[in-house]
Design an enzyme around this catalytic site. Structure first.
Site, short mmCIF file in Angstrom:
data_model
loop_
_atom_site.label_atom_id
_atom_site.label_comp_id
_atom_site.label_asym_id
_atom_site.label_seq_id
_atom_site.Cartn_x
_atom_site.Cartn_y
_atom_site.Cartn_z
CG ASP A 201 -1.90 1.13 1.21
OD1 ASP A 201 -2.89 1.02 0.48
OD2 ASP A 201 -1.68 2.13 1.93
CG ASN A 209 -4.40 11.19 -5.89
OD1 ASN A 209 -3.68 11.29 -6.87
ND2 ASN A 209 -5.00 10.05 -5.56
CG ASP A 218 -3.87 8.63 -12.70
OD1 ASP A 218 -4.31 8.10 -11.65
OD2 ASP A 218 -4.60 9.23 -13.52
CG ASP A 244 -3.54 3.80 -2.01
OD1 ASP A 244 -4.54 3.09 -1.78
OD2 ASP A 244 -2.98 4.47 -1.12
#
Length: 322
Positions: A201, A209, A218, A244
């Protein structure tokens, strides 16, 4: 959809097409030429009954199914008999050999397709010799059948490959998706093959973000996926588990070796120039193994997830083994 269910669906479609050929073609053929030998009418009736019975077995979902090799053999036999007893329509009836050939090709059955094509070509040669027919047009027909088999198989491979990519790959990261991950996890357990499961993770990814935008996020996901693939074997399964979070299945790999692999992946990700640009990012990893940590897919995933949360509880950017 399971392989058995897809096979039954394909066979049902083929049974329907076979019946439609009998219903639409045979009456027209017998009406066009009234000088046909009586044996052809009998063959037509037998073929119609055969096609109807095969169709009904799938339509009614009965427990009785003729195996595919037998139906293909019977199709070839009926076509050959029609060719033999209707000499004037040799080239016309020989075109019907394309039905079993194309049907097998679009099921991606390479060996069966070529073997069926070989049987069809052999039948054409034997009948032409028996009837004393000119060999040149027969050879042309044989070449056409061989080209058709190769062409149909090529189209089928491309089609199946495109379907596989659409169904099993994550569009953003180009690694496997959760569907493919779940299928292989259950398959390994079913076959009792030991494996380790790594759940990985990205720490503070939401913050990235929010501050740098989803485009930057991304790019980080793509980079993470690429590095995971780089430091795993071809036999390992790298998948985007969600958001993620990523997962890696390592068949026939114990937890100790898996921890070394996970640590190597983590170390190479966090020192990458694109990752260093975001100092808040980290990698937390949880590891579990089958069969030591559980006997079901759900239990193994739960154990790996618990290990992942333990890694986060220990300050994040940590590798923890269950």
């Amino acid at each position: 959809m399971s392989l058995a269910k897809r096979t039954n669906n394909n066979n049902f479609i083929l049974a329907f097409l076979r019946l439609m050929v009998c219903i639409l073609f045979l009456p027209c053929f017998f009406l066009i030429d009234r000088q046909l030998p009586p044996l052809l009418y009998l063959l037509g009736l037998i073929l119609l009954i055969y096609a109807l019975l095969i169709f009904l077995t799938y339509q009614l979902d009965t427990f009785f199914y003729l195996p595919e090799p037998l139906t293909v053999f019977l199709d070839l036999l009926f076509i050959s008999l029609f060719i033999y007893h209707a000499q004037h329509y040799f080239l016309v009836f020989s075109l019907f050999f394309t039905f079993p050939i194309v049907a097998l090709a679009f099921q991606n059955k390479t060996k069966s397709t070529y073997f069926t094509t070989l049987l069809a070509c052999t039948s054409l040669i034997l009948i032409s010799k028996k009837q004393g027919l000119i060999l040149q047009p027969i050879l042309t027909q044989i070449i056409i059948l061989l080209i058709l088999a190769c062409f149909a198989l090529t189209l089928s491979r491309n089609f199946h490959q495109s379907c596989f990519i659409l169904a099993n790959l994550d569009t953003l990261t180009k690694v496997h998706n959760r569907r493919f991950f779940n299928q292989n996890l259950h398959l390994l357990i079913k076959r009792n093959i030991p494996f380790s499961l790594i759940l990985l993770d990205l720490d503070n990814f939401k913050q990235l973000n929010d501050l740098a935008g989803h485009h930057a996020g991304d790019q980080i996901l793509k980079l993470t996926a690429q590095l995971m693939k780089k430091f795993t074997r071809n036999s390992d399964i790298v998948a985007r588990y969600g958001g993620d979070e990523f997962a890696i299945i390592l068949p026939k790999t114990n937890k100790e070796k898996s921890k070394l692999i996970a640590t190597r992946i983590r170390n190479n990700i966090i020192v990458h120039p694109q990752i260093i640009a975001y100092p808040s990012l980290g990698i937390s990893v949880g590891i579990a193994a089958f069969p030591q940590d559980g006997q079901s897919a759900e239990t193994i995933i739960q154990k790996a997830d618990e290990a992942l949360y333990t890694a986060k509880a220990r300050g994040k950017n940590y590798v923890y083994t269950c």
